[in-house]
Design an enzyme around this catalytic site. Structure first.
Site, mmCIF file in Angstrom:
data_model
loop_
_atom_site.group_PDB
_atom_site.id
_atom_site.type_symbol
_atom_site.label_atom_id
_atom_site.label_comp_id
_atom_site.label_asym_id
_atom_site.label_seq_id
_atom_site.Cartn_x
_atom_site.Cartn_y
_atom_site.Cartn_z
ATOM 1 N N ARG A 53 -6.135 -3.131 3.786
ATOM 2 C CA ARG A 53 -6.726 -2.116 4.666
ATOM 3 C C ARG A 53 -7.037 -2.621 6.060
ATOM 4 O O ARG A 53 -6.965 -1.851 7.027
ATOM 5 C CB ARG A 53 -7.976 -1.536 3.990
ATOM 6 C CG ARG A 53 -7.617 -0.653 2.787
ATOM 7 C CD ARG A 53 -8.793 -0.449 1.879
ATOM 8 N NE ARG A 53 -9.270 -1.710 1.339
ATOM 9 C CZ ARG A 53 -10.399 -1.860 0.676
ATOM 10 N NH1 ARG A 53 -11.175 -0.826 0.481
ATOM 11 N NH2 ARG A 53 -10.757 -3.039 0.205
ATOM 12 N N CYS B 297 -2.927 -1.949 -9.310
ATOM 13 C CA CYS B 297 -3.261 -0.691 -8.650
ATOM 14 C C CYS B 297 -4.041 0.212 -9.602
ATOM 15 O O CYS B 297 -3.567 0.528 -10.686
ATOM 16 C CB CYS B 297 -1.982 0.008 -8.206
ATOM 17 S SG CYS B 297 -2.324 1.440 -7.216
ATOM 18 N N MET C 20 0.864 -1.191 0.000
ATOM 19 C CA MET C 20 0.000 0.000 0.000
ATOM 20 C C MET C 20 0.896 1.235 0.000
ATOM 21 O O MET C 20 1.619 1.489 0.974
ATOM 22 C CB MET C 20 -0.912 0.006 1.233
ATOM 23 C CG MET C 20 -2.022 -1.022 1.181
ATOM 24 S SD MET C 20 -3.095 -0.951 2.625
ATOM 25 C CE MET C 20 -2.076 -1.743 3.868
HETATM 26 C C1 FMN Z 1 -3.738 3.265 0.449
HETATM 27 C C2 FMN Z 1 -3.573 2.120 -0.516
HETATM 28 C C3 FMN Z 1 -2.455 2.060 -1.335
HETATM 29 C C4 FMN Z 1 -2.281 0.994 -2.224
HETATM 30 N N1 FMN Z 1 -1.140 0.932 -2.977
HETATM 31 C C5 FMN Z 1 -0.916 -0.163 -3.763
HETATM 32 C C6 FMN Z 1 0.321 -0.312 -4.441
HETATM 33 O O1 FMN Z 1 1.214 0.516 -4.358
HETATM 34 N N2 FMN Z 1 0.478 -1.421 -5.198
HETATM 35 C C7 FMN Z 1 -0.512 -2.378 -5.331
HETATM 36 O O2 FMN Z 1 -0.304 -3.378 -6.028
HETATM 37 N N3 FMN Z 1 -1.678 -2.251 -4.680
HETATM 38 C C8 FMN Z 1 -1.897 -1.184 -3.899
HETATM 39 N N4 FMN Z 1 -3.067 -1.086 -3.191
HETATM 40 C C9 FMN Z 1 -4.048 -2.190 -3.272
HETATM 41 C C10 FMN Z 1 -3.824 -3.201 -2.132
HETATM 42 O O3 FMN Z 1 -2.591 -3.851 -2.242
HETATM 43 C C11 FMN Z 1 -4.931 -4.275 -2.125
HETATM 44 O O4 FMN Z 1 -4.900 -4.973 -3.335
HETATM 45 C C12 FMN Z 1 -6.331 -3.674 -1.949
HETATM 46 O O5 FMN Z 1 -6.365 -2.696 -0.924
HETATM 47 C C13 FMN Z 1 -7.366 -4.766 -1.610
HETATM 48 O O6 FMN Z 1 -7.027 -5.448 -0.425
HETATM 49 P P1 FMN Z 1 -7.757 -5.109 0.988
HETATM 50 O O7 FMN Z 1 -9.230 -5.234 0.764
HETATM 51 O O8 FMN Z 1 -7.226 -6.162 1.935
HETATM 52 O O9 FMN Z 1 -7.366 -3.718 1.359
HETATM 53 C C14 FMN Z 1 -3.269 -0.021 -2.321
HETATM 54 C C15 FMN Z 1 -4.400 0.049 -1.504
HETATM 55 C C16 FMN Z 1 -4.567 1.092 -0.615
HETATM 56 C C17 FMN Z 1 -5.782 1.125 0.278
#
Ligand code: FMN
Length: 316
Positions: free
Chosen positions: A213, A88, A5
């Site tokens: 998250r 992303c 993230m």
């Molecule tokens: C603040 C934030 C920044 C993120 N930055 C990236 C990133 O740099 N690279 C990436 O592959 N995914 C990024 N993501 C996506 C997360 O890795 C993840 O796939 C997504 O939040 C879903 O998972 P979760 O429901 O457990 O949060 C980001 C998500 C958030 C909330």
């Protein structure tokens, strides 16, 4: 695993999650644009001093040669795994046709993966969404391309690029991908409890789950999941005294990593997450955000959680 993230999974947070049970923690993405490598941000992102192995660094970009260079650059700076970001949806990433926007162009996906796998001796992993939009869910085809290119593990966020973070993540596509390829598959998206983690693993047959998250302000979620998987029982929630111990340790590491000025500012969002749902949390956050020094911030946090602990004792 802790999900990458940007702006969150810096070295102090990765280390904390590893200490609290995460099997792996992927770094924030490093741009493949070499012009940015001298920036303070990138210098911090390539600093893996004292980090738990394996050090996995995510790179983002759309040009195969630049991505290959970025992979080599990061391996030279300590990366033991290179993770490629095709998951992303952020505007900043998609506008330059990188991140999940790449899923639209499968031949380019293949060329990027080939270039990066050939550029480095360390394992290369890939993170994708299930597709471009609900009508173009090509996650399964991309998974085959990844396997053929020599990608060693595939993380799948159960949403399409067009879905942003709306709706609920679906894990049926992850299940289909897991059934179709032989490399490890990691399920990601909306996993917030140990019960959900176990259910997603069961439903998809995936080899691991990745949490983003739900780890914000709750880095102990990883040990909760491992405990639940091993025993079928929930660990008790940490009380105010333990949250305070974890948070103040986290803050000290942020100050050491970023220096006081930036450290205090980066800390604010973490403090807000840790205090979410706590009594008088709103007033606390308003006040703590105004503090400028590390000493004042730490003391304010200690006092807040000490009051919560006193109340809990009185209530018991
Ligand atoms: C603040 C934030 C920044 C993120 N930055 C990236 C990133 O740099 N690279 C990436 O592959 N995914 C990024 N993501 C996506 C997360 O890795 C993840 O796939 C997504 O939040 C879903 O998972 P979760 O429901 O457990 O949060 C980001 C998500 C958030 C909330």
């Amino acid at each position: 695993m802790l999900a990458p993230m940007a702006g969150v999974t810096d070295r102090p947070f990765r280390q904390l999650c590893r200490e609290l049970g995460a099997g792996m923690a992927v770094s924030e993405m490093v741009s493949s644009n070499a012009l940015l490598w001298g920036s303070a941000k990138t210098r911090r992102r390539i600093d893996h001093h004292g980090e738990h192995a394996p050090v996995s660094v995510q790179i983002a970009g759309a040009d195969p040669d630049m991505m290959a260079d970025a992979a080599r650059f990061n391996v030279d700076h300590g990366a033991q795994i290179i993770d490629i970001n095709m998951g992303c949806p952020a505007k900043k990433v998609c506008n330059v046709m990188a991140g999940s926007a790449l899923l639209q162009d499968e031949s380019l996906v293949g060329r990027i993966l080939d270039a990066v796998v050939q550029a480095v001796d360390v394992p290369v992993t890939l993170k994708i969404r299930t597709g471009w939009d609900p009508e173009h869910k090509n996650g399964l085809r991309v998974a085959h391309i990844a396997e053929q290119a020599g990608i060693q593990a595939l993380a799948v966020h159960g949403r399409t690029r067009a879905c942003g973070y709306r709706g609920a993540a679906e894990h049926d596509t992850v299940r289909a991908i897991k059934a179709a390829i032989t490399i490890p598959v990691i399920a990601n998206g909306d996993i917030t409890t140990p019960e959900q983690a176990v259910e997603v693993l069961r439903h998809t047959g995936a080899d691991a789950v990745m949490i983003g998250r739900a780890a914000q302000g709750r880095p102990w979620i990883f040990r909760e999941i491992s405990h639940f998987m091993q025993t079928g029982r929930r660990l008790p929630e940490p009380g105010p005294a333990e949250i305070c111990r974890i948070l103040t340790g986290h803050l000290e590491n942020l100050y050491a990593f970023y220096g006081e000025y930036t450290g205090v500012r980066v800390a604010r969002k973490h403090i807000a997450w840790y205090s979410k749902g706590q009594r008088d949390g709103n007033t606390f956050r308003e006040q703590v955000n105004r503090l400028e020094s590390a000493t004042a911030q730490l003391q304010f946090v200690r006092d807040f959680f000490a009051r919560l602990a006193d109340r809990q004792e009185l209530a018991a």
